[in-house]
Design an enzyme around this catalytic site. Structure first.
Site, short mmCIF file in Angstrom:
data_model
loop_
_atom_site.label_atom_id
_atom_site.label_comp_id
_atom_site.label_asym_id
_atom_site.label_seq_id
_atom_site.Cartn_x
_atom_site.Cartn_y
_atom_site.Cartn_z
N PHE A 35 -59.24 47.77 44.44
CA PHE A 35 -58.45 47.34 45.60
C PHE A 35 -58.37 45.82 45.70
O PHE A 35 -59.00 45.09 44.94
CB PHE A 35 -58.96 47.96 46.90
CG PHE A 35 -60.37 47.63 47.27
CD1 PHE A 35 -61.45 48.30 46.71
CD2 PHE A 35 -60.64 46.64 48.21
CE1 PHE A 35 -62.76 48.01 47.07
CE2 PHE A 35 -61.94 46.34 48.59
CZ PHE A 35 -63.00 47.03 48.02
N SER A 64 -58.44 44.20 37.70
CA SER A 64 -59.38 45.27 38.06
C SER A 64 -58.85 46.60 37.54
O SER A 64 -59.60 47.41 36.99
CB SER A 64 -59.54 45.37 39.58
OG SER A 64 -60.03 44.17 40.12
N GLY A 156 -64.42 42.94 38.93
CA GLY A 156 -63.36 43.87 39.31
C GLY A 156 -63.65 44.34 40.72
O GLY A 156 -64.82 44.55 41.06
N LYS A 157 -62.62 44.46 41.52
CA LYS A 157 -62.86 44.93 42.90
C LYS A 157 -62.77 46.45 42.88
O LYS A 157 -61.79 47.06 43.31
CB LYS A 157 -61.81 44.30 43.82
CG LYS A 157 -62.38 43.83 45.14
CD LYS A 157 -61.40 43.00 45.89
CE LYS A 157 -61.55 43.11 47.40
NZ LYS A 157 -62.88 43.01 47.95
N ILE A 158 -63.82 47.05 42.31
CA ILE A 158 -63.81 48.48 42.00
C ILE A 158 -64.39 49.28 43.17
O ILE A 158 -65.51 48.99 43.63
CB ILE A 158 -64.58 48.73 40.69
CG1 ILE A 158 -63.84 48.01 39.54
CG2 ILE A 158 -64.75 50.22 40.42
CD1 ILE A 158 -64.58 47.98 38.23
#
Ligand code: PMP
Length: 312
Positions: A35, A64, A156-158
């Protein structure tokens, strides 16, 4: 929280009530989503809503997605256009938070990254402060450690990795603190639960390196540039020890949600004289002017929603 009126969902803007997924959706079961968190700021004088650095947010968003082996055909430009259209449709005339999400959309059982489809959704909600005490936050060092690059990459905005964040945040809030700082597995500070961190020591500003398991924050990048260009500070990216923070002159956290939050106490130890320092105060002011489109020099960061102006 007020629900949005609309959402971008499966390729078009639909009423929010129609943006729904099935319970078997891969991302819901395994956290296989990524996100972004973007803010748009209302400028009363210009009667304009400015999305802050959407191109930079969407570049990181697509990176990401790349880490999660997702093939996204949309470009940062496309995603910015969709966001502007969504903002216009919502007709926001206040500060808002925008949440783009890319998720593994197949409804099947089986943990993996490969051979799966993905979808993108975007929604927005009115949003004020994230850290309520943002001129004098009291933070604690979490007993949890930050996920390592070889576990779930922090750059990464995981979505799944934010369970780590949730443990960190909840324990800090329940213990009576405003926020938490997180150490890497190697014992150096990485960041706050959802903020990058900066320390002032002997006139130099320090922030952890991008190889210290941090999210490469857009606000971090903005603050580094403003501190160097507007205030003339030397900003050094290097690993930071826990006890350096106990001894530093100023400490602050940055993030789209947290903006620039001054930290005046860490684990009951006052930072400096225990009050917000001049560097944090100046950067807060510069940042708030920048996001609202009040700094001519940085207008390329502001994507207007209601004017048909191009942005770099
Ligand atoms: N670190 C983490 C873990 C975050 O979730 C965030 C918020 N996105 C940040 C740092 C700050 O990043 P940005 O300035 O891009 O919002």
């Amino acid at each position: 929280m007020t629900l949005p009126n609309f959402a971008y969902f499966e390729g078009k803007i639909v009423p929010y009530s129609e943006a729904k997924v099935g319970v078997m959706t891969h991302a819901l079961n395994y956290g296989t989503a990524a996100f972004a968190g973007v803010r748009a700021y209302w400028n009363d004088q210009e009667e304009e809503l400015f999305v802050f650095r959407p191109m930079d947010h969407f570049r990181r968003f697509l990176q990401s997605a790349q880490l999660l082996l997702m093939d996204v055909e949309l470009t940062p430009e496309n995603l910015t256009e969709i966001t502007v259209e969504l903002m216009q449709k919502e007709n926001h005339r206040e500060d808002v938070y925008i949440r783009p999400l890319v998720y593994k959309s197949d409804e099947l059982v089986g943990v993996r990254l490969h051979d799966l489809s993905s979808e993108i959704t975007i929604f927005s909600v009115p949003f004020g402060k994230y850290v309520s005490n943002d001129t004098g936050a009291h933070v604690t060092f979490s007993s949890w450690r930050r996920v390592d690059d070889n576990m779930i990459p922090a750059r990464g905005k995981i979505a799944g990795a934010y369970v780590n964040t949730a443990f960190i945040k909840t324990d800090a809030i329940r213990a009576g603190f405003d926020e938490a700082l997180v150490l890497n597995v190697d014992g150096h500070i990485s960041e706050g639960s959802a903020e990058n961190v900066f320390m002032l020591r002997d006139g130099v500003i320090y922030t952890p390196r991008i190889t210290d398991n941090i999210l490469e924050g857009i606000t971090r990048r903005t603050i580094i540039e403003l501190a160097r260009e507007e205030l003339g500070y030397e900003v050094v990216e290097r690993s930071i020890d826990r006890t350096e923070i106990y001894l530093c002159d100023e400490f602050f956290m940055t993030g789209t949600a947290a903006q620039v939050t001054a930290v005046t106490m860490v684990d009951h130890r006052p930072i400096g004289n225990g009050e917000m320092g001049p560097v944090a105060a100046q950067l807060r002011e510069l940042y708030m002017d920048a996001v609202r489109g009040k700094l001519e020099k940085y207008r390329h960061w502001n994507q207007p929603v209601y004017a048909k102006l191009a942005v770099s």
